[in-house]
Design an enzyme around this catalytic site. Structure first.
Site, PDB file in Angstrom:
ATOM      1  N   SER A  94      -1.006 -49.717  34.633  1.00  0.00           N
ATOM      2  CA  SER A  94      -1.002 -50.534  35.012  1.00  0.00           C
ATOM      3  C   SER A  94      -0.655 -51.377  36.259  1.00  0.00           C
ATOM      4  O   SER A  94      -1.077 -51.053  37.345  1.00  0.00           O
ATOM      5  CB  SER A  94       0.645 -51.597  34.542  1.00  0.00           C
ATOM      6  N   TYR A 111       9.944 -51.503  36.309  1.00  0.00           N
ATOM      7  CA  TYR A 111       9.240 -51.502  35.284  1.00  0.00           C
ATOM      8  C   TYR A 111       7.717 -51.425  36.152  1.00  0.00           C
ATOM      9  O   TYR A 111       6.876 -50.509  36.127  1.00  0.00           O
ATOM     10  CB  TYR A 111       8.150 -52.602  34.846  1.00  0.00           C
TER      11      TYR A 111
END
Length: 258
Positions: free
Chosen positions: A149, A162
């Site tokens: 990501s 995250y």
């Protein structure tokens, strides 16, 4: 290696895509199938995985199978891979896509939620890669693609855990490259920016947030899941035979600008 477009052909290859019964993973599985691979769709639910596999096969005309197991459970991973190997042999391509997001201010983030994120986003990639690597080493070839990501490089409020898991994916990718490259195996990461999926619908529908995404992204828009297919096929194919340990950001330019 060939130098023309046949290098992107995945015919004769078997690909396992974790977390592919819905969302980005499902589109990635469909893209690999369209490129010729025999794809194993994976999910926690056997019913959902089988339904997705049937629908993908109907769209691409290539064989698609389904498998269900918990990617965070070592015994579950071993059992699932054993069943896949018995039917199809050691996967030629492993896409570690299974993941989740939890949002909260850091002072309110529980240890249980931290552990869940780490297990789902990072430990699963370790468990799957370790299990598949043994067979890939014996064969002398393989492709592992970890889904990362932009949050491995760019932080936002409320998602520190995250971001930590996706930062871990970056270094896991590089570490696996160091271990496995001598055996003819490539390990790379595909790192999406902001993509419109059913899982991000609330953010897409938030006019203020969507305006921020468009303004922060040089391409001026949310990503479409189809934008990820070409880069994945590249990393899964012979076209990327000398690409190893790399992080390919598919983000419309977000990580290139301030």
């Amino acid at each position: 290696m060939t130098s023309d477009t046949t290098a992107f052909d995945l015919s004769g290859r078997t690909a396992l895509v974790t977390g592919s019964s819905r969302g980005i993973g499902r589109r990635l599985a469909e893209g690999l199938s369209a490129a010729g691979a025999t794809v194993v769709v994976h999910g926690r639910s056997a019913v959902a995985a089988s339904a997705a596999a049937e629908q993908i096969a109907g769209r691409t005309g290539n064989p698609v199978f389904a498998e269900a197991f918990d990617v965070t459970d070592e015994d579950g991973v071993d059992g699932g891979l054993s069943r896949i190997e018995a039917r199809h042999g050691v996967p030629d391509i492993l896409v570690n896509n299974a993941g989740m997001q939890l949002r909260a201010p850091i002072t309110e983030f529980t240890a249980a939620d931290w552990n869940t994120l780490v297990a789902t986003n990072l430990t699963s990639a370790f468990l799957l890669s370790r299990r598949v690597a043994a067979g890939m080493i014996a064969r002398g070839s393989g492709r592992i693609v970890n889904i990362g990501s932009v949050q491995s490089q760019l932080a936002r409020p409320g998602i520190a855990p995250y971001s930590a898991t996706k930062g871990g994916i970056v270094m896991l990718t590089k570490g696996l490259c160091a271990d496995l490259a001598p055996h003819g195996i490539t390990v790379n990461s595909l790192a999406p920016g902001y993509f419109a999926t059913e899982l991000t619908k609330a953010l897409v529908d938030d006019a203020e947030f969507s305006a921020w995404v468009a303004g922060r992204t040089p391409a001026g828009r949310w990503g479409d899941v189809g934008d990820l297919v070409g880069p994945l096929v590249f990393l899964a194919s012979e076209a990327s035979a000398f690409v190893n340990g790399q992080i390919l950001y598919v983000d419309g330019g977000m990580t290139a600008v301030v």
